[in-house]
Enzyme design. Structure first.
Site, short mmCIF file in Angstrom:
data_model
loop_
_atom_site.label_atom_id
_atom_site.label_comp_id
_atom_site.label_asym_id
_atom_site.label_seq_id
_atom_site.Cartn_x
_atom_site.Cartn_y
_atom_site.Cartn_z
N HIS A 57 0.82 -1.22 0.00
CA HIS A 57 0.00 0.00 0.00
C HIS A 57 0.86 1.27 0.00
CE1 HIS A 57 -3.00 2.97 0.93
NE2 HIS A 57 -2.52 3.15 2.14
N HIS A 81 3.29 7.15 5.47
CA HIS A 81 2.07 7.86 5.87
C HIS A 81 1.20 7.12 6.88
CE1 HIS A 81 -0.04 5.41 2.78
NE2 HIS A 81 -1.12 5.65 3.50
N GLU A 85 -0.02 6.27 12.47
CA GLU A 85 -1.42 5.97 12.68
C GLU A 85 -1.63 4.50 13.06
OE1 GLU A 85 -4.05 7.69 12.88
OE2 GLU A 85 -5.67 6.24 12.56
N ASP A 86 -0.95 3.60 12.35
CA ASP A 86 -1.27 2.17 12.47
C ASP A 86 -0.25 1.33 13.24
OD1 ASP A 86 -3.46 2.72 10.99
OD2 ASP A 86 -2.73 1.83 9.13
N ASP A 148 -3.23 8.25 -1.43
CA ASP A 148 -3.64 7.23 -0.47
C ASP A 148 -5.07 6.78 -0.78
OD1 ASP A 148 -3.81 5.68 1.87
OD2 ASP A 148 -4.48 7.39 3.08
N ASP A 268 -22.67 12.34 -27.16
CA ASP A 268 -21.23 12.56 -27.11
C ASP A 268 -20.56 11.71 -26.05
OD1 ASP A 268 -22.72 13.98 -25.41
OD2 ASP A 268 -21.85 15.93 -25.84
MN MN Z 1 -3.02 4.66 3.77
#
Ligand code: MN
Length: 719
Positions: A57, A81, A85-86, A148, A268
């Site tokens: 990712h 990134h 957070e994780d 992301d 179109d």
């Molecule tokens: Mn992410």
């Protein structure tokens, strides 16, 4: 198969490095490798939902950023990134190893990842706000967030259908409009098509299948059209590239919805894009196309002379091509195409000096404007509408007296135009001319109007403008001004009410300058005398309370005495309360219950937040409130020169033809305007007229009343 699995190969860090070195030869490659290994290690125990290693990712995100030619610091932040957070990683670790700049970007992304994912206007507005604040600090944060989201959307198939729909909706609601507003055309289309695919899977599949079915036929046709155009352009010695493409599915869907048509009626589905070498060649090619086939009226758009608000430039035209089929053309230069596709991200790609700068300042100015407006807009749903409203370019082009073209939101009025020129022009605008003729301030501007604003320094905005101003800039400025003005007016009112009260109690005004005032202020938790005045003016604090606290304890006892009270009331009778003149900065409103006019027997009532309301002494509404006597004051009301007040006049007449014409003539002969009229006829041949009139004062009204009662057919007259 309509929905294909995401078979994108996981890029390697070496491939990433090669990509970056092409456009940024002195990028810090060892730091990039370090970031890759750091991210790999931090996420090592994690897997993506489909089972592949998590590192895929961040690598995909970094790879998209490299495709967008972002600098290596942003790409490193892309690799990192999700770490804070994780995983166990702390932002300080990132700062120690990768430096302040990368840490700043990662921190911004971590904050954004905490965005509420619930739907609803409030949350949506809050998310928008967070995005804007992040953007205003460093635009790269949002670009990384985009990359992301793009990868998350591409791998959305592994999530539950409920989650898919929620994320898809958010992508359509927030990410696509934002990408559009920042001019990143390819991302906007990608977000829309991916969002559409998961939001309305059946409709998406249907369109996809229908395009596929028609593909061969369409391809043949477009090749034929393209060949004709190419040949003709070459003959005129113009160099240009001619390409055609299938419109993105969400665009086709939007067309079907907007025009309420079926897929087969969308003519179109395919568009031809011509990239020319110069602006003048764009127009030359347009001429060639229009000489080959008939253009459809209303379909020609010159976004070169008048760029969209996201700086998009191109010529658009739709013609009736061979065998009667419609074909859409877009004609633009290479640079315009770059701006259309890359938008704000082209900053890193297109290093042509000067031009970039100008473009950048426009984006930055737009951002600043939005960040400012989000601080003053109190209503969240207003905010969302403003942003979305301005993303879709529903615009009107008007011309300044100097010949400059201004782009405004559709429905804009001279007030919007005035604020677009400058806040001061807006604040002092009193009138406007469109094409040399005076127009009302609520006039809806038309394309091509030359607009001139008439200003007067002594005038300020009116609350009424909020009923027709449509641009967020104008609305915010007006609201700010009114707020400030209301405070000023409340302060003036409060000062006068307090002064009156002090005089009544024989307290010298100098008391307000003495130290004792500090204690009084503290007792109301107020910081300054000004604040005290404002609080009194807003009706939060009564002047009586203040006077009481300023009095020596002895006198206060007397005041508390019933006899003292009677005395005070008596004195008030003699006292002419406050003087309200139209030119004063006193906040006042006129009672809607009794329609008082200057010259009537009047009384004022201090309301909370609205200053003094003026009523007639015999107003039935007032009877209920006179018990709170310290909020009732005497008023003497003199309006300014040309000011008029509404008053209702009930006239009962016999019901015969011409009677209304008669009454109207009488009224206008007195130079009184009728702002509203209601008529009721009764079976017994009587007519009841209720006029709402704009009068100067009681004298003018009495004069009119006696004239009306004297005229034939009038039975009864009443205020
Ligand atoms: Mn992410």
């Amino acid at each position: 198969m309509a929905i294909t699995k995401n078979h994108e190969k996981m890029p390697t860090v070496e491939e990433l490095k090669e990509k970056i070195l092409i456009y940024e030869p002195d990028a810090d490659v060892s730091l990039l490798r370090k970031a890759y290994y750091f991210s790999h290690e931090a996420h090592c125990s994690q897997r993506r939902i489909e089972g592949s290693p998590y590192i895929g990712h961040p690598l995909a995100v970094a790879s998209t950023l490299a495709d967008m030619h972002m600098d290596h610091k942003a790409i490193i932040a892309g690799l990192l990134h999700d770490t804070v957070e994780d995983t166990e990683t702390r932002i300080d670790d990132i700062r120690d190893i990768f430096g302040e700049e990368v840490a700043f970007l990662v921190e911004g992304l971590t904050k954004l990842s905490k965005m509420e994912s619930r739907s609803g206007k409030e949350t949506q507005a809050e998310n928008f706000r967070k995005m804007f604040l992040a953007m205003a600090e460093d635009i790269r944060v949002i670009i990384i967030k985009f990359a992301d989201r793009l990868h998350n959307m591409k791998t959305l198939e592994y999530l539950s259908s409920a989650k898919q729909k929620r994320i898809a909706k958010e992508t359509l609601d927030i990410y696509a409009p934002l990408a559009n507003r920042l001019g990143i055309g390819w991302l906007k289309s990608a977000f829309e098509d991916l969002g559409f695919r998961y939001m309305l899977p059946d409709v998406y599949k249907d369109i996809e299948a229908k395009v596929a079915k028609k593909k061969e036929e369409l391809e043949e046709y477009m090749d034929e059209v393209a060949a004709i155009v190419k040949k003709k352009i070459k003959k005129e010695h113009i160099r240009a590239s001619v390409k055609w493409r299938v419109k993105h599915y969400y665009g086709i869907y939007q067309k079907m919805v907007a025009q309420r048509i079926l897929f087969d009626q969308v003519h179109d589905v395919l568009g031809i894009r011509i990239i020319a070498e110069s602006k003048s060649n764009c127009y030359a090619i347009l001429g060639i196309i229009h000489s080959l086939w008939t253009p459809i009226p209303g379909q020609f758009k010159d976004y070169i002379a008048m760029p969209k608000s996201n700086l998009y430039q191109s010529l658009h035209t739709t013609v009736i091509g061979p065998r009667g089929s419609r074909v859409e053309f877009q004609i633009r230069t290479e640079e315009m195409n770059m701006v259309a596709e890359e938008g704000i991200a082209s900053h890193w790609v297109y290093k042509e000096k000067g031009k970039i700068k100008e473009r950048d300042t426009k984006y930055i100015a737009w951002l600043r404007e939005l960040v400012q407006s989000q601080q003053t807009l109190s209503d969240a749903s207003d905010f969302v509408e403003e942003i979305k409203g301005e993303v879709t370019p529903e615009v009107v082009y008007v011309i300044t007296p100097q010949g400059d073209i201004r782009e405004l939101k559709k429905g804009s009025t001279p007030v919007d135009f005035a604020y677009a020129i400058h806040s001061e022009v807006g604040h002092h605008c009193v009138g406007a001319k469109a094409n040399g003729r005076i127009v009302p301030l609520r006039y809806e501007l038309k394309n091509g109007d030359t607009v001139e604003i008439i200003t007067s320094v002594s005038h300020g905005p009116s609350k009424d403008w909020l009923n027709f101003a449509v641009t967020s800039r104008a609305r915010n400025r007006i609201k700010q001004w009114i707020k400030k003005e209301e405070r000023k007016q409340s302060m003036a009112l409060g000062a006068r009410l307090l002064e009156t009260e002090l005089k009544k109690n024989d307290i010298p005004l100098s008391k307000l300058k003495q130290k004792s005032i500090k204690k009084v202020l503290e007792s109301f938790s107020l910081g300054s005398l000004e604040d005290l005045h404002v609080s009194i003016g807003f009706g939060k604090v009564s002047p009586h309370q203040v006077a009481n606290r300023l009095m020596p304890p002895k006198e206060r006892d007397i005041e508390e005495d019933i006899a003292g009270r009677t005395k005070a009331v008596k004195e008030r009778k003699e006292f002419k309360g406050i003087n309200i003149k139209g030119i004063d900065n006193i906040l006042y409103t006129v009672g809607k219950c009794c329609y008082p006019v200057p010259g009537d027997d009047l009384i004022g009532f201090v309301t909370r937040g609205k200053g003094v309301t003026i009523h007639r002494k015999n107003c039935p509404n007032l009877k209920r409130i006179t018990m709170h006597d310290d909020r009732v004051i005497d008023v003497d009301w003199t309006p300014s020169e040309n000011e008029t007040t509404s008053v209702k006049l009930l006239v009962e007449t016999v019901d015969k033809p011409g009677i209304l014409a008669n009454l109207s003539a009488l009224i206008s002969a007195e130079e009184i305007n009728i702002s509203h009229l209601e008529v009721n006829t009764s079976p017994d041949k009587k007519a009841n007229f209720t006029f709402t009139l704009q009068v100067k004062d009681r004298d003018q009204l009495s004069k009119l009343s006696s004239k009306i009662s004297g005229s034939s057919g009038v039975l009864h007259i009443k205020r």
